[in-house]
Design an enzyme around this catalytic site. Structure first.
Site, PDB file in Angstrom:
ATOM      1  N   ILE A  13       0.840  -1.000   0.064  1.00  0.00           N
ATOM      2  CA  ILE A  13      -0.025  -0.096   0.390  1.00  0.00           C
ATOM      3  C   ILE A  13       0.741   0.955   0.128  1.00  0.00           C
ATOM      4  O   ILE A  13       0.661   2.354  -0.564  1.00  0.00           O
ATOM      5  CB  ILE A  13      -0.701  -0.480   1.340  1.00  0.00           C
ATOM      6  N   ASP A  34      11.771   3.918   5.010  1.00  0.00           N
ATOM      7  CA  ASP A  34      11.617   2.268   5.507  1.00  0.00           C
ATOM      8  C   ASP A  34      12.628   1.435   5.236  1.00  0.00           C
ATOM      9  O   ASP A  34      13.499   1.550   5.132  1.00  0.00           O
ATOM     10  CB  ASP A  34      10.761   1.416   3.993  1.00  0.00           C
ATOM     11  N   LYS A  35      12.847   0.502   6.235  1.00  0.00           N
ATOM     12  CA  LYS A  35      13.364  -0.709   6.680  1.00  0.00           C
ATOM     13  C   LYS A  35      13.730  -1.926   6.121  1.00  0.00           C
ATOM     14  O   LYS A  35      15.404  -2.107   5.786  1.00  0.00           O
ATOM     15  CB  LYS A  35      13.237  -1.556   7.623  1.00  0.00           C
ATOM     16  N   SER A  86       2.547  -7.191   8.413  1.00  0.00           N
ATOM     17  CA  SER A  86       1.587  -7.234   8.429  1.00  0.00           C
ATOM     18  C   SER A  86       1.459  -8.189   7.631  1.00  0.00           C
ATOM     19  O   SER A  86      -0.781  -8.218   7.262  1.00  0.00           O
ATOM     20  CB  SER A  86       1.222  -6.135   7.073  1.00  0.00           C
ATOM     21  N   THR A 131      -6.339  -0.920  10.237  1.00  0.00           N
ATOM     22  CA  THR A 131      -7.097  -2.022   9.861  1.00  0.00           C
ATOM     23  C   THR A 131      -8.447  -2.679  10.515  1.00  0.00           C
ATOM     24  O   THR A 131      -8.266  -1.725  11.439  1.00  0.00           O
ATOM     25  CB  THR A 131      -5.868  -3.253  10.361  1.00  0.00           C
ATOM     26  N   ASP A 132      -9.083  -3.157   9.831  1.00  0.00           N
ATOM     27  CA  ASP A 132     -10.428  -3.678  10.135  1.00  0.00           C
ATOM     28  C   ASP A 132      -9.894  -4.192  11.012  1.00  0.00           C
ATOM     29  O   ASP A 132     -10.815  -4.845  12.598  1.00  0.00           O
ATOM     30  CB  ASP A 132     -11.398  -3.581   9.504  1.00  0.00           C
ATOM     31  N   GLU A 133      -9.016  -4.561  11.389  1.00  0.00           N
ATOM     32  CA  GLU A 133      -8.668  -6.499  12.317  1.00  0.00           C
ATOM     33  C   GLU A 133      -8.969  -5.966  13.315  1.00  0.00           C
ATOM     34  O   GLU A 133      -8.837  -6.964  14.070  1.00  0.00           O
ATOM     35  CB  GLU A 133      -7.892  -7.634  11.534  1.00  0.00           C
ATOM     36  N   TYR A 156      -0.879 -10.040  15.098  1.00  0.00           N
ATOM     37  CA  TYR A 156      -0.964  -9.072  13.910  1.00  0.00           C
ATOM     38  C   TYR A 156      -2.244  -7.906  14.653  1.00  0.00           C
ATOM     39  O   TYR A 156      -2.143  -6.367  14.688  1.00  0.00           O
ATOM     40  CB  TYR A 156      -1.144  -9.369  12.920  1.00  0.00           C
ATOM     41  N   SER A 159      -1.205  -6.375  17.939  1.00  0.00           N
ATOM     42  CA  SER A 159      -0.185  -5.414  17.465  1.00  0.00           C
ATOM     43  C   SER A 159      -0.964  -4.399  16.793  1.00  0.00           C
ATOM     44  O   SER A 159      -0.654  -2.655  17.212  1.00  0.00           O
ATOM     45  CB  SER A 159       0.768  -5.318  17.144  1.00  0.00           C
ATOM     46  N   LYS A 160      -1.611  -3.882  15.635  1.00  0.00           N
ATOM     47  CA  LYS A 160      -2.078  -2.716  15.985  1.00  0.00           C
ATOM     48  C   LYS A 160      -3.312  -2.005  16.344  1.00  0.00           C
ATOM     49  O   LYS A 160      -3.562  -0.996  16.226  1.00  0.00           O
ATOM     50  CB  LYS A 160      -3.199  -3.910  14.215  1.00  0.00           C
ATOM     51  N   ASN A 186      -6.770  -4.356   1.028  1.00  0.00           N
ATOM     52  CA  ASN A 186      -6.714  -4.333  -0.469  1.00  0.00           C
ATOM     53  C   ASN A 186      -6.083  -5.909  -2.119  1.00  0.00           C
ATOM     54  O   ASN A 186      -6.250  -6.454  -0.970  1.00  0.00           O
ATOM     55  CB  ASN A 186      -5.662  -3.695  -0.090  1.00  0.00           C
ATOM     56  N   PRO A 211      -4.091 -22.827  -1.901  1.00  0.00           N
ATOM     57  CA  PRO A 211      -4.154 -23.258  -0.482  1.00  0.00           C
ATOM     58  C   PRO A 211      -5.215 -22.971   0.183  1.00  0.00           C
ATOM     59  O   PRO A 211      -5.342 -21.434  -0.141  1.00  0.00           O
ATOM     60  CB  PRO A 211      -3.010 -22.739   0.113  1.00  0.00           C
ATOM     61  N   TYR A 347       2.886 -24.051   4.469  1.00  0.00           N
ATOM     62  CA  TYR A 347       2.200 -24.692   3.656  1.00  0.00           C
ATOM     63  C   TYR A 347       2.537 -26.059   3.497  1.00  0.00           C
ATOM     64  O   TYR A 347       2.051 -27.166   3.142  1.00  0.00           O
ATOM     65  CB  TYR A 347       1.882 -23.575   2.109  1.00  0.00           C
TER      66      TYR A 347
END
Ligand code: NAD
Ligand code: DAU
Length: 350
Positions: A13, A34-35, A86, A131-133, A156, A159-160, A186, A211, A347
């Site tokens: 994004i 950015d790292k 993310s 995020t919506d999460e 995740y 933490s957000k 997204n 998967p 996987y």
């Protein structure tokens, strides 16, 4: 010239946001910090790398001293903070990394900006992209609104949620000029192929199993990434300080239905017989704590700022497939080395 710090601008994004800001605002000086973790890729920004109003800095937001120094070196007017770990599955395997970047990294940025801006907040803004999460999971009915209680389930999303709370705490405690948005899933170009859509495209292309976790009944609300970037631009400039805006696609899909749609698009694009790609669908062990359904009520953003998603999903998915098929080397560069190790662990060995 206004200086804008964008963190995480080499990711999915973030690269769309950086591109938009650099191209649309020649009078802004854009610093992309950015790292370059596994998810950060400067090739995402090849088209703007020589622009006069753009600079890239490789740094880690977890380094508090470096963040303090950065804000001393640059007099930033706005911050758009996207840098994060993310991916939910990676957070299940390694939560600490998520606490470090998403919580500590965010607090380091808040702290550095607060000290540098030193109470002179007029005209400044710290935009936190979330995020919506954080809202948890919905049943069959209902939508997440800006008032929905936080109820994160994965490391995740926890933490957000933690980072969102710190951002609001800085507003309430110090009068710090924040704005937050919480967006749904997204999709689009430059999406790292650990996430469902690009992973499925890559596997279908290579005739590998697709998967599908559990029964494929989980629902996500998909938004074209450039529509998210447009919403961020709008909220940065017109959103109300201290407010939260939900961003969503009005576009709910069960994972299995989405995969079938993707398979039919891929059959057509690759000249395969109808139904050929769908034979690759493989049901695998479910994600731990897998949220059943996300769906956003984005009416605040529509009513206050006039934002609406621009693309129909079928059209957006078709454009996304075209981009991946036309950018084979981008995909091949990413899916060598470390990605292979990740794929094995996630996987093959489970
Ligand atoms: P991404 O994983 O593609 O990109 C994250 C970027 O952050 C990468 O470039 C990475 O190198 C950088 N980064 C990671 N740790 C860092 C650190 N310690 N210091 C500096 N940079 C670091 O993520 P994305 O999907 O583009 O998501 C961007 C933001 O949007 C995140 O905050 C995410 O929570 C949020 N978000 C994502 C979605 C989605 O569907 N992808 C939806 C809603 C919100
Ligand atoms: O809702 C916003 C969030 O969307 C963002 O905050 C996250 O950063 C982003 O990664 C995304 O999270 P999800 O977990 O929803 O996305 P992902 O692509 O990992 O999974 C989408 C759905 O597909 C989910 O129900 C899990 C399922 N899935 C995923 C993968 C990777 C599969 O069935 N198989 C897979 O291999």
């Amino acid at each position: 010239m206004k200086k804008i710090l964008i963190t995480g601008g080499a990711g999915f994004i973030g690269s769309h946001v950086v591109r938009r800001m650099v191209n649309n605002y020649p009078d802004y000086y854009i610093v992309n910090l950015d790292k370059l973790t596994y998810a950060g890729n400067l090739a995402n920004l090849d088209d703007i790398k020589g622009k006069k109003n753009y600079e890239f800095i490789r740094e880690d937001i977890v380094k508090a001293e470096a963040m303090l120094q950065l804000f001393k070196d640059y007099d930033f007017t706005y911050v758009i903070h996207l840098a994060a770990e993310s991916h939910v599955d990676r957070s299940i395997a390694n939560p600490i990394e998520f606490v470090m970047t998403n919580v500590i990294g965010t607090v380091n940025l808040l702290n550095a900006a607060r000290h540098a801006w030193d109470g002179k907040f007029e005209g400044r803004r710290f935009y936190h992209v979330s995020t919506d999460e954080v809202y948890g999971a919905l049943g069959e009915e209902g939508f997440f609104t800006e008032e929905t209680r936080y109820d994160p389930h994965s490391p995740y999303s926890a933490s957000k949620a933690g980072s969102d709370h710190f951002v609001r705490a800085y507003h309430d405690t110090y009068g710090f000029p924040v704005v937050i948005s919480n967006c749904s899933n997204n999709y689009g170009s430059h999406h790292f192929p650990e996430k469902l859509i690009p992973l499925a495209i890559n596997n279908i292309k290579n005739s590998k199993p697709i998967p599908v976790y559990g029964k494929g009944e989980n629902v996500r609300d998909w938004l074209w990434v450039e529509d998210h970037a447009r919403a961020i631009d709008l909220i940065l400039h017109k959103g109300k300080t201290g407010d939260t805006y939900n961003i969503g696609g009005h576009n709910e899909w069960k994972n299995i239905d989405l995969i079938h749609l993707l398979c039919s698009i891929m059959d057509r694009k690759l000249g395969r017989a109808a139904g050929e790609s769908a034979k690759l669908i493989t049901y695998v062990k479910d994600r731990a704590g897998h949220d059943l359904r996300y769906a956003i009520d984005a009416s605040k953003l529509k009513n206050e700022l006039g934002w609406m998603p621009s693309l129909q999903f079928e059209e957006g998915l078709e454009k996304t497939v075209d981009w991946y098929l036309a950018n084979e080397s981008w995909l091949n560069n990413i899916t060598s080395g470390d990605y292979k190790k990740y794929y094995e662990q996630q996987y093959v060995k489970r």
